[in-house]
Design an enzyme around this catalytic site. Sequence first.
Site, PDB file in Angstrom:
ATOM      1  N   ASP A  33      40.515  43.930  47.011  1.00 65.15           N
ATOM      2  CA  ASP A  33      40.707  45.116  46.175  1.00 65.15           C
ATOM      3  C   ASP A  33      42.201  45.453  46.109  1.00 65.15           C
ATOM      4  O   ASP A  33      42.880  45.515  47.142  1.00 65.15           O
ATOM      5  CB  ASP A  33      39.919  46.275  46.829  1.00 65.15           C
ATOM      6  CG  ASP A  33      39.776  47.476  45.927  1.00 65.15           C
ATOM      7  OD1 ASP A  33      39.821  47.308  44.695  1.00 65.15           O
ATOM      8  OD2 ASP A  33      39.583  48.590  46.464  1.00 65.15           O
ATOM      9  N   HIS A  34      42.719  45.655  44.912  1.00 66.25           N
ATOM     10  CA  HIS A  34      44.112  46.078  44.712  1.00 66.25           C
ATOM     11  C   HIS A  34      45.146  45.188  45.401  1.00 66.25           C
ATOM     12  O   HIS A  34      45.984  45.679  46.185  1.00 66.25           O
ATOM     13  CB  HIS A  34      44.320  47.533  45.174  1.00 66.25           C
ATOM     14  CG  HIS A  34      43.590  48.515  44.320  1.00 66.25           C
ATOM     15  ND1 HIS A  34      44.005  48.891  43.067  1.00 66.25           N
ATOM     16  CD2 HIS A  34      42.424  49.188  44.527  1.00 66.25           C
ATOM     17  CE1 HIS A  34      43.142  49.755  42.549  1.00 66.25           C
ATOM     18  NE2 HIS A  34      42.160  49.941  43.408  1.00 66.25           N
ATOM     19  N   HIS A  60      37.439  51.372  38.181  1.00 64.04           N
ATOM     20  CA  HIS A  60      37.846  51.832  39.515  1.00 64.04           C
ATOM     21  C   HIS A  60      37.633  53.338  39.586  1.00 64.04           C
ATOM     22  O   HIS A  60      37.373  54.002  38.585  1.00 64.04           O
ATOM     23  CB  HIS A  60      39.328  51.522  39.749  1.00 64.04           C
ATOM     24  CG  HIS A  60      39.574  50.099  40.099  1.00 64.04           C
ATOM     25  ND1 HIS A  60      39.979  49.699  41.343  1.00 64.04           N
ATOM     26  CD2 HIS A  60      39.421  48.967  39.372  1.00 64.04           C
ATOM     27  CE1 HIS A  60      40.089  48.388  41.364  1.00 64.04           C
ATOM     28  NE2 HIS A  60      39.762  47.901  40.178  1.00 64.04           N
TER      29      HIS A  60
HETATM   30  P1  13P Z   1      36.702  55.903  44.602  1.00 68.71           P
HETATM   31  O1  13P Z   1      37.810  56.508  45.362  1.00 68.71           O
HETATM   32  O2  13P Z   1      36.340  56.733  43.401  1.00 68.71           O
HETATM   33  O3  13P Z   1      35.521  55.576  45.434  1.00 68.71           O
HETATM   34  O4  13P Z   1      37.245  54.508  43.993  1.00 68.71           O
HETATM   35  C1  13P Z   1      37.256  53.346  44.772  1.00 68.71           C
HETATM   36  C2  13P Z   1      37.993  52.230  44.126  1.00 68.71           C
HETATM   37  O5  13P Z   1      38.325  52.232  42.961  1.00 68.71           O
HETATM   38  C3  13P Z   1      38.319  51.079  44.969  1.00 68.71           C
HETATM   39  O6  13P Z   1      39.105  50.156  44.311  1.00 68.71           O
HETATM   40  O1  G3H Z   2      41.120  52.110  45.679  1.00 68.32           O
HETATM   41  C1  G3H Z   2      41.257  52.211  46.890  1.00 68.32           C
HETATM   42  C2  G3H Z   2      40.132  52.111  47.804  1.00 68.32           C
HETATM   43  O2  G3H Z   2      39.429  53.317  47.895  1.00 68.32           O
HETATM   44  C3  G3H Z   2      40.594  51.610  49.136  1.00 68.32           C
HETATM   45  O3  G3H Z   2      41.169  52.629  49.880  1.00 68.32           O
HETATM   46  O4  G3H Z   2      43.365  51.628  50.456  1.00 68.32           O
HETATM   47  O5  G3H Z   2      42.403  53.556  51.782  1.00 68.32           O
HETATM   48  O6  G3H Z   2      41.406  51.271  51.968  1.00 68.32           O
HETATM   49  P1  G3H Z   2      42.163  52.257  51.112  1.00 68.32           P
HETATM   50 ZN    ZN Z   3      40.492  51.000  42.917  1.00 66.60          ZN
END
Ligand code: 13P
Ligand code: G3H
Ligand code: ZN
Length: 311
Positions: free
Chosen positions: A82-83, A213
């Site tokens: 993720d990201h 997201h």
């Molecule tokens: P939320 O903070 O809305 O759960 O989004 C999570 C997200 O986009 C993780 O990449």
């Molecule tokens: O988009 C972000 C996710 O909620 C992940 O959060 O970077 O705190 O693990 P984090």
């Molecule tokens: Zn996200």
Amino acid sequence: MPLVTSTEMFKKAYQGGYAVGAFNVNNMETIQGIVEAGQECKSPLILQVSAGARKYANPVYLKHLIEAAVETTNIPIVMHLDHGADFEACKSAIDDGFTSVMIDASHHAFNENIEITKKVVAYAHDRGVVVEAELGQLAGIEDAVNVKAEDACFTHPDEVCEFTEKTGCDSLAIAIGTSHGAYKFKPGQKPQLRFDILEEVGKRLPGFPIVLHGASSVPQDKVAVINQFGGKMPDAIGIPEEMLRQAATMAVCKINIDSDLRVACTAAVRKHFAEHPDHFDPRQYLGDARAAIKELVKHKIVDVLGSENKA
Ligand code: 13P
Ligand code: G3H
Ligand code: ZN
């Protein structure tokens, strides 16, 4: 069933008018709660790992926990980064066996975003890994990036064809008014999503999987439990679930949820301690947290994503 990429998953989701849940994971109980829900609902799942999660849990632990999830279930599971902040972050995940990565270069200028994404796509595709990219910027906090609401910008439909053609990415995250974290809308503000942008993007990219997201809904009953038992969560407002359901019937094939898991987990733990102040065995309160996460994910699968029985 071994780990899979999201290619087939998204094809079926697009055609079937539903979305696959992408749930953030940081520890064993969260992974177990999610996959138990997915298994019982016969739903495909995406388990996604942020840089913060890798740092917290140690990448090796997380990878093996996800492999354990795969070994103990028979539903399709994607292990997704993720990201991913840059090429190196994506490369590290790909080399570690992730089947999908997100390169988030959305805060760069359009052409730079294309160049960075293209490089990740080349490396990933050579190794059978799929890539999610992002165009437009969501508000909210994720790891090192904190985007203020006034700096967030919606995706321009005019840019999506050039971006996907030039980068070769496999799915595209767009900004239509969702945002990261529990505080998405101000008190009194009416939650709104730009469905006109989503519709236009869908027309420009027929059949192409779109990602949302920042799609937590922030369940008010759970926030109330947190506040009842000593917490302080002021006026957290999320995305109404009926809007997510609608998006899932359109081009959106992946819906990201993290904050709702955190809220469900925290509510369960606070309630546990309020009711059992004498408890000190982590299995007791973490067991409740796991059960709460499982219940929340089942609800998302059945009532929001529409991915039940699609494994
Ligand atoms: P939320 O903070 O809305 O759960 O989004 C999570 C997200 O986009 C993780 O990449
Ligand atoms: O988009 C972000 C996710 O909620 C992940 O959060 O970077 O705190 O693990 P984090
Ligand atoms: Zn996200």
